[in-house]
Design an enzyme around this catalytic site. Structure first.
Site, short mmCIF file in Angstrom:
data_model
loop_
_atom_site.label_atom_id
_atom_site.label_comp_id
_atom_site.label_asym_id
_atom_site.label_seq_id
_atom_site.Cartn_x
_atom_site.Cartn_y
_atom_site.Cartn_z
N HIS A 8 0.81 -1.34 0.01
CA HIS A 8 0.07 -0.12 -0.07
C HIS A 8 0.89 1.34 -0.06
O HIS A 8 1.47 1.49 1.04
CB HIS A 8 -0.93 -0.09 1.16
N HIS A 50 -0.56 10.79 -2.79
CA HIS A 50 -2.04 10.33 -2.39
C HIS A 50 -3.02 11.60 -2.23
O HIS A 50 -3.94 11.70 -2.85
CB HIS A 50 -1.82 9.61 -1.02
#
Length: 245
Positions: A8, A50
């Site tokens: 991740h 992100h």
């Protein structure tokens, strides 16, 4: 069949997320793939970060899309995590593809174009996939389902994934509507019924974000297709040997 292990934002439990420190660690730690986030700079470079703002993961401020690639490149993307990562920088997708190309890594690209529009992001991502011939190793995910449909309209061969939060009623129907091949579901929203229904419809299910050892074991025993985790080495060990990390 063992689930695929996706790191991740790289091995983000031990290294600053979405940096090459985290990506190299993911490869070393036995991940099958990497999940990462993409958006556009003001001069239309596809960058890997992100948040829509740089504030949390860099020493800069403001929206990503308000900065040029050169300006983003000057920011530290690792000092916030630990001083030893001060030199880490925001990567471009171009650089990540160059890194991944000679490996066997699969890539999940989450397009960050729901809260802040990113006109042209689909085209730029598809151009880079084609440039590096990674069509068979890339899955594109997004909370923006119209964007997934746009990807399919432009290249039907690219795998797409319906990304969602909570428990989505009949997600396989939504996936069919947007021509997605995968469900990227939160770990708390996955049960055997969801997996059975999805698999019956030839949909793969990938869970996010799975860090707890008991959850990793449970989902693996249910024949889930993939696990997105901050700790790929832990997940690899549990999936392969069934031992505690």
């Amino acid at each position: 069949m063992k689930p695929l292990i996706y790191a991740h934002r790289g091995a983000s439990g031990r290294y600053p997320e979405n940096t090459f420190d985290a990506f190299h660690a993911a490869l070393r730690h036995g991940a099958d793939g990497i999940e990462l986030d993409v958006q556009l700079s003001s001069d239309h470079e596809v960058v890997v970060i992100h948040d829509v703002k740089v504030n949390r993961t860099t020493n800069g401020t403001g929206l990503v899309q308000n900065h040029t690639w050169k300006e983003l490149r000057q920011l530290s993307a690792g000092g916030w995590f630990h001083p030893r990562f001060q030199a880490a920088r925001i990567p471009s997708l171009h650089e990540v593809f160059a890194f991944a190309k000679p490996t066997s890594l699969r890539l999940i690209l989450e397009m960050k174009n729901l809260l802040v529009p990113q006109p042209g992001l689909e085209d730029k991502v598809l151009e880079l996939i084609d440039l590096y011939k990674l069509e068979k190793r890339v899955t594109i995910s997004s909370f923006n389902y119209s964007s997934l449909a746009e990807i399919k309209r432009k290249n039907r061969k690219i795998q797409t994934a319906l990304l969602y939060i909570g428990k989505l009623s009949d997600p396989w129907e939504v996936a069919e509507q947007y021509q997605a091949e995968q469900l990227h579901a939160p770990v708390g929203g996955i049960d055997r019924t969801l997996l059975d229904q999805a698999h019956r419809r030839k949909l793969s299910v990938v869970a996010w974000t799975v860090n707890d050892p008991s959850a990793i074991r449970r989902l693996a025993s249910w024949d889930i297709d993939g696990l997105i985790t901050n700790y790929p080495r832990r997940a690899r060990r549990l999936v392969d040997t069934k031992k505690e990390p």
